[in-house]
Motif scaffolding. Structure first.
Motif, short mmCIF file in Angstrom:
data_model
loop_
_atom_site.label_atom_id
_atom_site.label_comp_id
_atom_site.label_asym_id
_atom_site.label_seq_id
_atom_site.Cartn_x
_atom_site.Cartn_y
_atom_site.Cartn_z
N GLY A 71 -2.05 0.15 2.87
CA GLY A 71 -0.65 0.54 2.72
C GLY A 71 0.25 -0.68 2.88
N PHE A 72 -0.06 -1.51 3.88
CA PHE A 72 0.70 -2.75 4.07
C PHE A 72 0.49 -3.70 2.90
CE2 PHE A 72 0.81 -7.15 5.64
CZ PHE A 72 2.13 -7.21 6.10
N TYR A 74 -0.42 -3.04 -0.23
CA TYR A 74 0.21 -2.53 -1.45
C TYR A 74 1.73 -2.70 -1.39
CZ TYR A 74 1.42 0.72 -5.21
OH TYR A 74 1.92 1.29 -6.35
N THR A 75 2.31 -2.53 -0.21
CA THR A 75 3.75 -2.74 -0.05
C THR A 75 4.11 -4.19 -0.35
OG1 THR A 75 3.86 -1.03 1.66
CG2 THR A 75 5.69 -2.58 1.56
N MET A 76 3.28 -5.13 0.10
CA MET A 76 3.51 -6.54 -0.19
C MET A 76 3.43 -6.83 -1.69
SD MET A 76 4.22 -8.02 2.67
CE MET A 76 5.10 -6.50 3.00
N LEU A 78 4.12 -4.72 -4.13
CA LEU A 78 5.31 -4.17 -4.76
C LEU A 78 6.53 -5.05 -4.51
CD1 LEU A 78 4.98 -0.33 -3.99
CD2 LEU A 78 4.44 -1.53 -6.11
N GLN A 79 6.62 -5.62 -3.31
CA GLN A 79 7.76 -6.48 -3.00
C GLN A 79 7.73 -7.78 -3.77
OE1 GLN A 79 7.76 -6.96 1.26
NE2 GLN A 79 8.71 -4.97 1.63
N LEU A 167 -4.69 3.85 -2.57
CA LEU A 167 -4.11 2.58 -2.14
C LEU A 167 -5.07 1.43 -2.41
CD1 LEU A 167 -2.46 3.60 1.25
CD2 LEU A 167 -1.24 2.66 -0.71
N SER A 223 2.93 4.21 -10.75
CA SER A 223 2.94 4.62 -9.34
C SER A 223 1.58 5.21 -9.00
CB SER A 223 4.04 5.66 -9.10
OG SER A 223 3.90 6.24 -7.81
#
Length: 287
Positions: A71-72, A74-76, A78-79, A167, A223
């Motif tokens: 989760g962390f 994948y967030t990176m 996307l950012q 994820l 997504s």
């Protein structure tokens, strides 16, 4: 950027696409020993390989760890993703949740249940023909979906596993693979990695097929959320599919045909390309 630099960059992206699979194996080992520790220290019990309740604790720890890690990650991703400047490019359109669920949720429900029916029926037919080959697989499935399965196993299988695996494979692996390979090859690669992840020859084949569909879905929507929903439906359907429908070859054969009859139209509806609107040519002005 030189040709060598581009080659090295693509090679690094491919390595990063496979690293999540290796991390998942390490997490499985850590989860096993964490479950041993929790059982022995807090519950004064010994971890038994044959105990489904203990398996549930392992699943719970493992999938929770994977959700946190990926989760962390994948967030990176996307950012750090560059904004799309050309709206006419071949990249997927920005995902519109309201419009998507209004049009696609019924298809996802049918597709998920249809896939579960088709694969369960097909495996039932094959296991009848070769019972010895499928004996270990049946034990594994029984430990995850039997009557005495713990709430931890059901929660892990129906909710945590879909989130963690989407994820991992469609969130992280697919994004790196797309940077190094053509999109079709990238989707195939993450699907094969998803099959290997299950560490079982029988699961490898149907997980790879499911991975292809989930990969196409993630790329189309831009997504992983639709894939999580479909994955939840597939896994949860295993608990609602009556065994009487697949307990012999004639019934299983009929169920396989019905499952395919649902899956194929759903895939066509889900992945068909929208028709391009014809632009009217402006009349030429007279000189």
């Amino acid at each position: 950027m030189s040709t060598n630099d581009q080659t090295n960059r693509k090679g690094l992206q491919l390595v990063l696409a496979t690293v999540p699979l290796l991390i998942s194996f390490a997490v499985s080992i850590i989860s096993y020993f964490a479950a041993v520790f929790i059982r022995s220290v807090f519950f004064r019990e010994e971890l038994s390989v044959d105990s489904t309740s203990n398996d549930g604790l392992i699943y719970l720890i493992s999938y929770t760890m994977l959700i946190v890690i990926f989760g962390f990650w994948y967030t990176m991703i996307l950012q750090n993703r560059a904004p799309v400047e050309d709206v006419k490019a071949s990249t997927p359109k920005r995902w519109n949740p309201v419009k998507y669920w209004m049009t696609r949720l019924p298809i996802l429900l049918l597709l998920g249940f249809g896939l579960q029916v088709f694969f369960s029926a097909l495996i039932s037919i094959l296991s009848t023909a070769a019972p010895d080959f499928f004996s270990s697989y049946k034990e594994l499935i029984q430990s995850m979906s039997g009557v005495e399965v713990s709430w931890m196993t059901k929660l892990s299988v129906c909710l945590l596993a879909p989130i963690a695996e989407e994820l991992l494979f469609r969130g992280v692996s697919l994004n790196y693979a797309k940077n190094a390979l053509p999109i079709k090859t990238a989707i195939l690669l993450q699907a094969v990695l998803f099959g290997i992840y299950h560490l079982n020859l029988i699961q490898f084949f149907y997980a790879t097929v499911a991975g292809l569909i989930l990969g196409m879905l993630a790329h189309q929507a831009g997504s992983i959320i639709p894939g999580i929903v479909l994955h939840v439906i597939i896994n949860a359907s295993a608990y609602f599919l009556p065994s009487v429908f697949i307990d012999n070859i004639p019934k299983a054969s009929l169920s396989a045909v019905l499952g395919a009859a649902v899956v194929i139209p759903c895939c066509i509806l889900m992945f068909k390309k929208p028709k391009k609107k014809k632009t009217k040519e402006k009349p030429k002005e007279k000189v």
